[in-house]
Scaffold this active site. Sequence first.
Site, short mmCIF file in Angstrom:
data_model
loop_
_atom_site.label_atom_id
_atom_site.label_comp_id
_atom_site.label_asym_id
_atom_site.label_seq_id
_atom_site.Cartn_x
_atom_site.Cartn_y
_atom_site.Cartn_z
CG ASP A 159 11.78 1.26 29.42
OD1 ASP A 159 11.05 1.02 30.23
OD2 ASP A 159 11.95 2.36 28.59
CG MET A 187 13.66 4.63 31.43
SD MET A 187 13.48 6.40 31.67
CE MET A 187 12.85 6.31 33.34
CG ASP A 188 14.11 1.16 25.69
OD1 ASP A 188 15.11 0.99 25.97
OD2 ASP A 188 13.37 -0.26 25.67
CB ILE A 189 10.70 6.50 23.69
CG1 ILE A 189 10.04 5.27 23.37
CG2 ILE A 189 10.49 7.81 22.94
CD1 ILE A 189 8.51 5.44 23.62
#
Length: 429
Positions: A159, A187-189
């Site tokens: 991320d 960014m991961d979410i």
Amino acid sequence: MLDNIEADFPEYTPRPSDAPRALAGIRVVDFSHFIAGPFATMILADMGAEVIKIEAPGRGDDLRRYPPVHPELKAGAPFVWTNRNKRSVALDLKSPDGVAVVRELIATADVVVENFSSGVMERFGLDYGACRTIKPDIIYCSVSAYGREGTFADRLGFDPIAQVESGFVSMNGYPDREGVRALSPVMDISTAMMACNAILGALVARERSGLGQAVEVSLFDNAVLMTGYATMQHLFTGANPQRHGNTSPDTCPSGVFQAQDCAFYINCGNDKIFQRLMSQVLERADLAAAEAYATGPDRIRRREELFAILGEVFAQRPWSHWQARMRAAGVPCGQVRTVGDAIRSAEARERGLVTRIPHDTLGWIPNVSLPIRYSATPVVDPVAAPAVGQHIGAVLKDLLGYDDARLARLAAAGVFGEVGAGPARAGRT
């Protein structure tokens, strides 16, 4: 740790027992780890899909060790947050027997999700081409860092790296210092949300055509999207976004102000909101009608003088006074809160965002709900994230028809690692 959970958060209210599930009958074999993949599959699980999480024996998903780790759970808060409503099967994929078991599971599945480094699933013999021979209509979702093909396919992605390389960090913070990353793994979410959407679209397409397909979502691709309309603004003007702290480069006055007792944010997104702020909240009809402040660009040019006027006035009264007036006037505003304040706020309580759910070991465990509300197919009741390999016996018996003798042979061969050291252990539900 978790000492005040019963006092702080209400018990989860179960869904109607007869309500259907949006993804009932959909089975997902999930090889993903860390956040982007697991969060995507958790959304599917919350919608009613059956998610079987494949983990390495003993160690499991590396996210299990992200702090703070509860000593009785042997898992950290980040893992608990992103892996509810799943069943864990621990298998040694370096073992031919372990891969054979996985192939049998894939034959029963609708979706496969993986976010290994490029080439790993090929080495296991579990890439899309291989899985397609097992289940021709399989939907195979890869969450990659920079894509599965091309010059950068070998690069690892996390991320913060995606935040800096996409330009996201360059936009955030104050102009007199380096840009700052978002501490939340945004960014991961968001990549997880994109992956979930892509999988849902592929399921709809398969329903119509009968055909499965490969689906890919790249962390970097998504991170560029997460810079928002700044990308298009740059293409229009050639200028890069500048850091503006808590103010907005596009609207004014928008930013953080200090009331008598706390900080709060207002967002004057258009001229009408500004006029309501001045005339109804501050009772300054003269400023509302002033030609110098008539348009957004006018106000942006005079940001410092406007902020000085507002700052002086706001500091004279408590937040409760200003909140009531701005709410009545239709001026978007919000108190600057800590995470702890936010999840205990009246808004969060009314929406049921954080509740407590039963747990066999701890009694209760906190649960943070999805922001999805279905009227006809409510999300499933939350079940806490599993222990490594917790459901080996139940999954292999129920789905594949394995008997105790076969489970014992696989356990003796080390396919289940330490979790499956014997048939009784392998039979855990």
